[in-house]
Design an enzyme around this catalytic site. Structure first.
Site, PDB file in Angstrom:
ATOM      1  N   LYS A  79       5.825 -12.851 -11.398  1.00 47.63           N
ATOM      2  CA  LYS A  79       5.842 -13.907 -12.430  1.00 47.63           C
ATOM      3  C   LYS A  79       5.935 -13.302 -13.829  1.00 47.63           C
ATOM      4  O   LYS A  79       5.780 -13.998 -14.819  1.00 47.63           O
ATOM      5  CB  LYS A  79       4.577 -14.757 -12.321  1.00 47.63           C
TER       6      LYS A  79
ATOM      7  N   ARG B 166       0.416   7.020   5.996  1.00 46.65           N
ATOM      8  CA  ARG B 166      -0.748   7.897   6.092  1.00 46.65           C
ATOM      9  C   ARG B 166      -1.715   7.755   4.922  1.00 46.65           C
ATOM     10  O   ARG B 166      -2.927   7.672   5.118  1.00 46.65           O
ATOM     11  CB  ARG B 166      -0.309   9.375   6.154  1.00 46.65           C
ATOM     12  N   THR B 167      -1.188   7.781   3.705  1.00 50.83           N
ATOM     13  CA  THR B 167      -2.103   7.800   2.558  1.00 50.83           C
ATOM     14  C   THR B 167      -2.882   6.488   2.504  1.00 50.83           C
ATOM     15  O   THR B 167      -4.102   6.479   2.313  1.00 50.83           O
ATOM     16  CB  THR B 167      -1.315   8.038   1.257  1.00 50.83           C
TER      17      THR B 167
ATOM     18  N   ARG C 208      -0.887   3.990  -5.661  1.00 50.62           N
ATOM     19  CA  ARG C 208       0.387   4.722  -5.545  1.00 50.62           C
ATOM     20  C   ARG C 208       1.422   3.935  -6.326  1.00 50.62           C
ATOM     21  O   ARG C 208       1.515   2.710  -6.192  1.00 50.62           O
ATOM     22  CB  ARG C 208       0.804   4.817  -4.075  1.00 50.62           C
TER      23      ARG C 208
ATOM     24  N   HIS D 264       0.831  14.393  -6.098  1.00 53.53           N
ATOM     25  CA  HIS D 264       0.189  13.754  -4.935  1.00 53.53           C
ATOM     26  C   HIS D 264      -1.081  14.577  -4.671  1.00 53.53           C
ATOM     27  O   HIS D 264      -1.190  15.301  -3.682  1.00 53.53           O
ATOM     28  CB  HIS D 264       1.133  13.772  -3.739  1.00 53.53           C
TER      29      HIS D 264
HETATM   30  N1   CP Z   1       2.094  12.132   3.283  1.00 54.78           N
HETATM   31  C1   CP Z   1       2.218  10.887   2.784  1.00 54.78           C
HETATM   32  O1   CP Z   1       2.041  10.662   1.586  1.00 54.78           O
HETATM   33  O2   CP Z   1       2.592   9.950   3.699  1.00 54.78           O
HETATM   34  P1   CP Z   1       2.773   8.405   3.396  1.00 54.78           P
HETATM   35  O3   CP Z   1       3.944   8.278   2.431  1.00 54.78           O
HETATM   36  O4   CP Z   1       3.048   7.759   4.732  1.00 54.78           O
HETATM   37  O5   CP Z   1       1.518   7.905   2.757  1.00 54.78           O
END
Ligand code: CP
Length: 359
Positions: free
Chosen positions: A117, A88-89, A138, A171
């Site tokens: 490397k 999703r993110t 992320r 998050h």
């Molecule tokens: N809610 C969320 O962060 O989903 P993903 O891990 O699929 O990005």
């Protein structure tokens, strides 16, 4: 204080600050420059982003509107660096970039970059910044996005950094979409103020819960319920922040009692990717599942949320109930992330004006 201050502070000084103290380093003139921690978003900023997301959503309904949105950032490039799995993110940021015209590049797996490397993640991201005007990242290491923002602010090519999930700690953009979903869900019932909101599941390692719980402190009269087995309860650090903000909460393992009392239930999965010794498998979480039978005791205007992905904690038979809003959260994520990107680049006023002139 403006973002410029990040190049006037040493890493050790900056890293020693708490999230609330770091927040002013990421905000400039009421807009986020970096988006790294939930604590940087004030209530006016949240309200601005939610209303901008709604403008974007409405403008995007027409071809002319879509063309206008795409014209905003057609000359910019975004790097999507995802060193942890995501559906999703990643996809909502990718879609948000397309909505506002940003061209995208990606590294979705560090094993496909020169990190294999021996290149450090810091050098990798510095390389990305040579090509990109925005880094959306992320990473499994808590605080790594902050480290990158600090590092890039101390180079000749500083670019904004958006945290798309870091370690077990933050998050922030998930929390933004959760606020947007709550605000839309409670539009006709007085908004988020005064609502009772239950967080259920793995609250200890759930970064979405940690970020959203903080944002809720901006709303009058909100009460939180943290519903989990003792081993997976919310961290003391978050509770201290809620105490300092004067937000009431209850800690409980009695999910059945909480369900009829609350206006929103925020379910989460067990985050066993953080297990050290398979410890999650020894915790009975079955009492923390939302079943079809629970629908009959849930308030008629309540909502069931989940950041997703889910496992067994929400029966798919619940999905067709109008109070289940987790699929709406997914779509809202795209709109609020588009709004955030527009705001970072200072395009928010142009979008608001366009909406007013074309509605
Ligand atoms: N809610 C969320 O962060 O989903 P993903 O891990 O699929 O990005």
């Amino acid at each position: 204080m403006s973002k410029a201050a990040l190049n006037q502070v040493s890493w050790d000084q900056f890293n020693g600050l708490g999230a609330i103290e770091k927040a002013p380093y990421f905000v400039e003139n009421g807009r986020s420059y970096h988006a790294l921690v939930a604590q940087q978003f004030s209530r006016p900023m949240l309200e601005d982003l939610c209303s901008l997301a709604t403008d974007v959503r409405r403008i995007a309904k027409t071809r002319d509107g879509s063309r206008f949105l795409q014209s905003q950032l057609f000359d910019k490039h975004a790097m999507l660096y995802f060193a942890q799995p995501s559906t999703r993110t990643y996809l909502s940021f990718y879609s948000a970039c397309q909505i506002v015209g940003l061209q995208t590049m990606n590294v979705r797996d560090s094993s496909t970059s020169s990190e294999v490397k021996g290149e450090s993640p810091e050098d990798s991201v510095r390389t990305f910044s040579s090509y990109a005007d925005l880094i959306i990242m992320r990473h499994p290491a808590g605080g790594f996005a902050e480290r990158i923002a600090w590092m890039l602010s101390n180079t000749s090519r500083p670019v904004p950094v958006v945290n798309a999930g870091s370690g077990k700690d933050q998050h922030p953009t998930q929390a933004l979409l959760d606020i947007y979903t709550l605000a839309r869900s409670f539009e006709k019932t007085g908004g988020i103020d005064g609502k009772k909101i239950a967080f259920v599941g793995d609250l200890k390692r759930g970064r979405t819960v940690r970020s959203l719980a903080w944002l809720l402190t901006h709303y009058e009269g909100v009460k939180a319920y943290f519903v989990a087995p003792p081993e997976l309860q919310i961290g003391e650090d978050i509770l201290k922040q809620l105490d300092a903000a004067g937000m009431p909460y209850e800690i409980t393992a009695d999910f059945e009692k909480v369900i009829p009392e609350v206006d929103a239930i925020y379910m989460t999965r067990i985050q066993d990717e953080w297990d050290v010794d398979n410890e999650s498998s020894r915790i009975d979480t079955s009492k923390f599942y939302f079943t079809k039978d629970h629908l009959s005791v849930l308030k008629k205007d309540a909502v069931i949320m989940h950041p997703l992905p889910r496992r067994k904690e929400i029966d798919p038979a619940v999905d067709s109930d109008p109070r289940a809003v987790y699929w709406r959260q997914v779509r809202n994520g795209m709109w609020i992330r588009a709004a955030l990107i527009l705001s970072i680049f200072g395009c928010d006023d142009a979008v608001r004006t366009y909406y007013k002139e074309h509605k």
